[in-house]
Design a protein around this motif. Structure first.
Motif, short mmCIF file in Angstrom:
data_model
loop_
_atom_site.label_atom_id
_atom_site.label_comp_id
_atom_site.label_asym_id
_atom_site.label_seq_id
_atom_site.Cartn_x
_atom_site.Cartn_y
_atom_site.Cartn_z
N ASP A 312 0.67 -1.24 0.08
CA ASP A 312 -0.05 -0.01 -0.03
C ASP A 312 0.79 1.28 -0.03
O ASP A 312 0.25 2.35 -0.17
CB ASP A 312 -0.92 -0.21 1.31
CG ASP A 312 -2.13 -1.19 0.90
OD1 ASP A 312 -2.51 -1.43 -0.13
OD2 ASP A 312 -2.73 -1.46 2.23
N SER A 313 2.03 1.00 0.23
CA SER A 313 3.11 2.29 0.18
C SER A 313 2.96 2.88 -1.08
O SER A 313 3.65 4.03 -1.44
CB SER A 313 4.54 1.93 0.90
OG SER A 313 5.12 1.02 -0.02
N VAL A 314 2.94 1.93 -2.39
CA VAL A 314 3.06 2.46 -3.56
C VAL A 314 1.76 3.10 -3.99
O VAL A 314 0.70 2.72 -4.19
CB VAL A 314 3.50 1.27 -4.61
CG1 VAL A 314 3.37 1.50 -6.00
CG2 VAL A 314 4.74 0.28 -4.05
N ARG A 315 1.81 4.52 -4.52
CA ARG A 315 0.89 5.26 -4.89
C ARG A 315 0.55 5.17 -6.43
O ARG A 315 1.26 4.63 -7.12
CB ARG A 315 1.23 6.79 -4.54
CG ARG A 315 1.31 7.01 -3.01
CD ARG A 315 1.88 8.23 -2.62
NE ARG A 315 3.16 8.66 -3.66
CZ ARG A 315 3.59 9.73 -3.84
NH1 ARG A 315 3.27 10.82 -3.22
NH2 ARG A 315 4.91 9.81 -4.64
N PHE A 316 -0.78 5.57 -6.78
CA PHE A 316 -0.99 5.37 -8.17
C PHE A 316 -0.30 6.30 -8.96
O PHE A 316 0.38 5.67 -9.98
CB PHE A 316 -2.52 6.17 -8.19
CG PHE A 316 -3.03 6.15 -9.68
CD1 PHE A 316 -2.97 4.88 -10.51
CD2 PHE A 316 -3.92 7.09 -10.15
CE1 PHE A 316 -3.45 4.90 -11.59
CE2 PHE A 316 -4.50 7.01 -11.43
CZ PHE A 316 -4.14 5.92 -12.20
N GLU A 317 0.41 7.51 -8.55
CA GLU A 317 1.06 8.19 -9.28
C GLU A 317 2.68 7.38 -9.49
O GLU A 317 3.28 7.73 -10.12
CB GLU A 317 1.25 9.78 -8.81
CG GLU A 317 1.67 9.84 -7.23
CD GLU A 317 0.37 9.88 -6.48
OE1 GLU A 317 0.68 10.59 -5.44
OE2 GLU A 317 -0.58 9.14 -6.94
N ASP A 318 2.92 6.68 -8.51
CA ASP A 318 4.31 5.95 -8.43
C ASP A 318 4.23 4.97 -9.67
O ASP A 318 5.35 4.61 -10.25
CB ASP A 318 4.48 5.18 -6.97
CG ASP A 318 4.77 6.22 -6.03
OD1 ASP A 318 5.12 7.45 -6.20
OD2 ASP A 318 4.33 5.78 -4.90
N THR A 319 3.05 4.57 -9.82
CA THR A 319 2.98 3.34 -10.83
C THR A 319 3.39 4.18 -12.13
O THR A 319 3.68 3.40 -13.17
CB THR A 319 1.80 2.66 -11.09
OG1 THR A 319 0.52 3.61 -11.32
CG2 THR A 319 1.44 1.75 -9.50
N TRP A 320 2.90 5.36 -12.25
CA TRP A 320 3.38 6.05 -13.63
C TRP A 320 4.43 6.62 -13.56
O TRP A 320 5.28 6.37 -14.77
CB TRP A 320 2.22 7.24 -13.74
CG TRP A 320 0.91 6.84 -14.18
CD1 TRP A 320 -0.23 6.67 -13.38
CD2 TRP A 320 0.40 6.18 -15.49
NE1 TRP A 320 -1.20 6.16 -14.24
CE2 TRP A 320 -0.95 5.64 -15.61
CE3 TRP A 320 1.09 6.44 -16.77
CZ2 TRP A 320 -1.62 5.50 -16.51
CZ3 TRP A 320 0.38 5.94 -17.88
CH2 TRP A 320 -1.00 5.58 -18.06
N ALA A 321 5.49 7.06 -12.63
CA ALA A 321 6.48 7.51 -12.61
C ALA A 321 7.67 6.73 -13.01
O ALA A 321 8.76 6.98 -13.82
CB ALA A 321 6.74 8.25 -11.24
N VAL A 322 7.21 5.08 -12.92
CA VAL A 322 8.40 4.36 -13.27
C VAL A 322 8.19 4.03 -14.66
O VAL A 322 9.03 3.32 -15.33
CB VAL A 322 8.28 2.99 -12.43
CG1 VAL A 322 8.59 3.33 -11.07
CG2 VAL A 322 6.81 2.40 -12.61
#
Length: 334
Positions: A312-322
């Motif tokens: 849960d520490s991975v945010r929606f925006e993190d999935t896009w940043a990578v």
């Protein structure tokens, strides 16, 4: 007088006329009449788009450029897609989507049809599309010089099995994106073969990019809906529509708030297109909690948790940043 000054004079002449007298003279202009905007909001002056093209994009939210990608490049992308379907190459991070009802695969026997590849950034051949100079010079007209490739797809619309699942519901692409501003995001969508109403061409609602992001969810279709094919909950079904019939290599550029979708494929063949969503590297991420995008954020997280074991520490925006890749200029923010 310079070319830029000539173009400015054309625009000023338009401003002195009534809206009904303005007509665009390029491809999509055959469908829609125009009313001159007071200022250019959605396009930037890179000395590439004509005043008529800029006016049309301002009013419609899309422009169609003929013969932009060569047949040779298209054929190479098609060959790479076939290799992926046959599992001759394995691409890290690639998402392979299959139609919920189509049992017949195009290249592999006894396998459900591949309807879409997403996130092909680690495939050098397919990602080459995103860096084509002729594509980027148009993208810069919408994003500015610092360009990130954010979302990649190769769409392989299968023949419909009678359940109409090959349709794509009317939607706004911004629903999937946790970055802004929307006006500095654009999609390039290139036909990999002749695209017609019979095999499910894109359908757009001109001018809807001037609205706001609407609530999306799965449509209640009797035949079922493919995974992540969300649709706009409420839109005017009587709004004028444009069916974008295209030839191989034709490319449409459109705004992420433009409402669009595609019809079912009523032919026996598969209909292919390749696309990339670009954003200015100066864009920024937003928190979608408490917004209409919460449902897609939750669904993406569930898929990523299942596939990669993220917490849960991975945010929606993190999935896009990578996933984002710089294709021109500097990576200033995204």
């Amino acid at each position: 007088m310079s070319r830029a000054a000539d173009r400015l004079q054309v625009v000023l002449n338009h401003l002195d006329r009534s809206g009904d007298s303005v007509r665009a003279s390029f491809t999509s202009g055959q469908y829609v009449s125009y009313h001159q905007p007071q200022a250019f909001r959605y396009t930037l002056d890179t000395d590439l788009l004509s005043p008529e093209q800029r006016i049309a994009y301002e009013e419609d939210g899309f422009i169609l450029i003929k013969n932009l990608v060569s047949p040779e490049d298209i054929d190479q992308f098609r060959a790479e897609f076939e290799r992926i379907c046959k599992r001759e190459v394995k691409v890290p991070g690639l998402v392979v989507m299959r139609d919920v009802t189509i049992a017949k695969s195009e290249f592999v026997a006894d396998q459900k049809a591949v309807s879409k590849l997403q996130d092909f950034v680690e495939d050098p051949e397919l990602f080459r599309y995103c860096a084509l100079p002729q594509i980027l010079k148009y993208v810069e007209c919408f994003t500015g010089p610092n360009i990130m490739a954010m979302h990649t797809m190769l769409i392989n619309k299968p023949p419909d099995a009678g359940n109409k699942t090959s349709r794509h519901p009317m939607h706004q692409d911004l629903h999937y994106f946790p970055f802004r501003p929307a006006d500095r995001i654009v999609c390039s969508w290139t036909a990999m073969e002749r695209v017609t109403r019979q095999n499910g061409c894109l359908v757009v609602l001109p001018g809807t990019h001037k609205s706001t992001l609407q609530e999306h969810d799965y449509p209640e279709w009797e035949g079922g809906v493919n995974k992540m094919y969300h649709g706009v909950r409420n839109y005017n079904p009587d709004h004028p529509r444009v069916h974008l019939e295209m030839e191989k290599g034709d490319t449409v550029f459109f705004h992420p708030i433009l409402i669009h979708g595609s019809g079912m494929n009523q032919t026996q063949g598969f209909r292919k297109a390749i696309s990339c969503h670009y954003a200015s590297a100066d864009c920024y991420y937003i928190d979608v909690n408490g917004t209409t995008q919460e449902n897609i954020a939750k669904e993406v997280h569930e898929i990523a948790e299942k596939k990669y074991g993220i917490d849960d520490s991975v945010r929606f925006e993190d999935t896009w940043a990578v996933r984002g890749r710089l294709v021109q200029g500097e990576r200033t923010s995204l």
